[in-house]
Design an enzyme around this catalytic site. Structure first.
Site, PDB file in Angstrom:
ATOM      1  N   GLU A   7     -14.082  46.665  53.367  1.00  0.00           N
ATOM      2  CA  GLU A   7     -13.024  46.307  54.328  1.00  0.00           C
ATOM      3  C   GLU A   7     -11.747  47.115  54.089  1.00  0.00           C
ATOM      4  O   GLU A   7     -10.643  46.583  54.021  1.00  0.00           O
ATOM      5  CB  GLU A   7     -12.735  44.799  54.287  1.00  0.00           C
ATOM      6  CG  GLU A   7     -13.906  43.971  54.782  1.00  0.00           C
ATOM      7  CD  GLU A   7     -13.544  42.512  55.095  1.00  0.00           C
ATOM      8  OE1 GLU A   7     -12.377  42.122  54.871  1.00  0.00           O
ATOM      9  OE2 GLU A   7     -14.429  41.782  55.553  1.00  0.00           O
TER      10      GLU A   7
ATOM     11  N   GLU B  41     -21.671  41.595  55.895  1.00  0.00           N
ATOM     12  CA  GLU B  41     -21.002  40.287  55.896  1.00  0.00           C
ATOM     13  C   GLU B  41     -21.165  39.688  57.287  1.00  0.00           C
ATOM     14  O   GLU B  41     -20.739  40.289  58.276  1.00  0.00           O
ATOM     15  CB  GLU B  41     -19.507  40.373  55.533  1.00  0.00           C
ATOM     16  CG  GLU B  41     -19.250  40.649  54.063  1.00  0.00           C
ATOM     17  CD  GLU B  41     -17.779  40.509  53.677  1.00  0.00           C
ATOM     18  OE1 GLU B  41     -17.054  39.711  54.327  1.00  0.00           O
ATOM     19  OE2 GLU B  41     -17.356  41.196  52.738  1.00  0.00           O
TER      20      GLU B  41
END
Length: 456
Positions: free
Chosen positions: A135, A258
């Site tokens: 991320e 995710e």
């Protein structure tokens, strides 16, 4: 290791055995926002001398680094699964990442290999997948895609293959529908740099400030949840379209590392621990996601539900000596036969259900074959209506033994608790089939697996 709870080298025996039942194929660690503030040297060596730190992302509590590299490989070894290690780009250095790869994978003489041996591990481990950052568009550094692409290429250059351990390098891909990130990243990398890029997408009922309750929701909120889950198919397809433009040979795959539901935490728990219950609604979400991933398995090489124990859409909840298997856990068990199988083209007629102005497709499905075993997984998102699905094989087949059918269903608010850990469990049955057609009834709010043993 010194817990009264039965364990092997610090890993709970009950948890490990439960996870082995559903054939966990790969475990990602340290993963999440923690990955880009994790410094691996703090988590090796004698536990009493490891550095302590504050986990600034999740709960503001002390992280004593007692679970580090050696412990992760111990857990993966007990589970019998592949390893996915996530490196630190956000607050780490190229040398730190390079040293970690060497520490884990080099079978020879070097400062890092010698340190590993000093810490009790003579032979190197196998690192199957290696993520270069996590991320990085957000908690991993708030980077622009152009900047991250340059950093990625620099970092990955120094993550060397040692011996026959060829790293499957994964670049940080987009957040949800950030197509600009994919465009700019794919312009700048190729198969020499990365084997895959990642995608993160969560099913969030409300918004990031008020995500809604895991157990208390009305019919409309239920269907909004399903609608947002199914939206991942459109998001994936748009990212794949961009990837195809720059990588027409499909050398770089997509990894959804995710995904899952994200609700408000359970009342009275630390907001940073992200502890939430798990209902039949989550089972439907899990099945729909897995069917979507299966249908695109030519481009999606891996998918990782975000958390495993006690966090978000977890497989398992623990409290002291007790363990609870969630509805999502049972769905993963019902889908394990797809592992290592070949996708079979399948389709169902659209059945639309919903509430107020929300409408969704009720049925999702995927089919695979392996060693004369056909596995069919179906979900019915309708709150009230049973759906009949005609399973029709395109060729004459001979059923060599009874068909195995597993059904997981119940009130969508129902969950398993420590007081009632088997409130929701799958029902198993067998049926004798002949011919190429059969009607299977999907109860309202259900996940169904049909396993056929056949030969032509």
């Amino acid at each position: 290791e010194d817990s009264p709870i039965p364990n092997k080298n610090g890993m709970r025996t009950d948890v490990v055995e439960a996870l082995k039942e559903i054939k966990v194929p790969v475990l990602r660690w340290p993963g999440g926002c923690f990955a880009d503030e994790y410094h691996w040297m703090d988590g090796v060596g004698p536990k009493e001398s490891r550095k302590k730190m504050i986990n600034t992302h999740w709960g503001g509590v002390t992280e004593d680094n007692s679970f580090g590299t050696h412990e992760d490989f111990e857990l993966c070894d007990q589970l019998g699964c592949k390893t996915y290690v996530n490196g630190n780009v956000g607050s780490g250095s190229v040398r730190e990442m390079s040293d970690w790869v060497e520490y884990m994978t080099l079978d020879g003489v070097s400062p890092m290999a010698d340190l590993r041996k000093k810490n009790g591990r003579e032979k190197p481990w196998r690192v199957d997948y290696f993520g270069v950052g996590n991320e990085n568009w957000g908690c991993g550094g708030n980077m622009d895609p152009e900047y991250y692409a340059s950093e990625y290429k620099r970092y990955q250059q120094f993550c060397k293959d040692c011996g026959d351990n060829h790293l499957y390098k994964i670049a940080c891909g987009p957040n949800s529908d950030d197509y600009h990130w994919t465009e700019e990243l794919m312009k700048r990398i190729n198969r020499l740099h990365a084997r895959a890029i990642s995608l993160h997408y969560y099913t969030v009922l409300g918004n990031w400030e008020h995500k809604g309750s895991a157990t208390e929701f009305d019919d409309k909120e239920y269907y909004i949840t399903i609608q947002k889950t199914l939206h991942i198919a459109d998001i994936i397809d748009k990212h794949l379209e961009i990837m195809d433009k720059y990588d027409p040979e499909h050398d770089i795959s997509l990894i959804v590392d995710e995904w899952g539901t994200w609700y408000d935490v359970e009342p009275g728990t630390n907001p940073g621990f992200l502890y939430q219950q798990n209902t039949i609604r989550d089972a439907i979400v899990a099945a729909a996601n897995l069917n979507i991933f299966n249908a695109r398995c030519d481009r999606i090489s891996m998918a990782n539900i975000a958390q495993m124990i006690n966090v978000l859409q977890a497989m398992i909840l623990t409290e002291g000596n007790d363990i609870v298997k969630t509805p999502t856990y049972y769905v993963f068990g019902m889908y394990k036969n797809h592992q290592g199988a070949e996708l079979v083209e399948s389709s169902v007629d659209e059945v639309t259900v919903g509430s107020d102005d929300i409408s969704v497709g009720a049925v999702s499905q995927s089919v695979s074959v392996k060693d004369d075993t056909v596995t069919i997984t179906l979900s019915n998102a309708s709150l009230n209506d049973e759906v009949e699905v005609k399973i029709e094989f395109s060729e004459n087949v001979l059923f060599t033994r009874p068909v195995e059918i597993t059904v997981l269903t119940g009130d969508v608010h129902a969950c398993n608790t420590f007081d009632n850990p088997e409130n929701i469990v799958p029902e198993h049955m067998t049926d004798d089939w002949n011919g190429v057609e059969r009607i299977v009834k999907l109860p309202a709010a259900s996940v169904v697996t049909v396993i056929c043993h056949v030969r032509k």
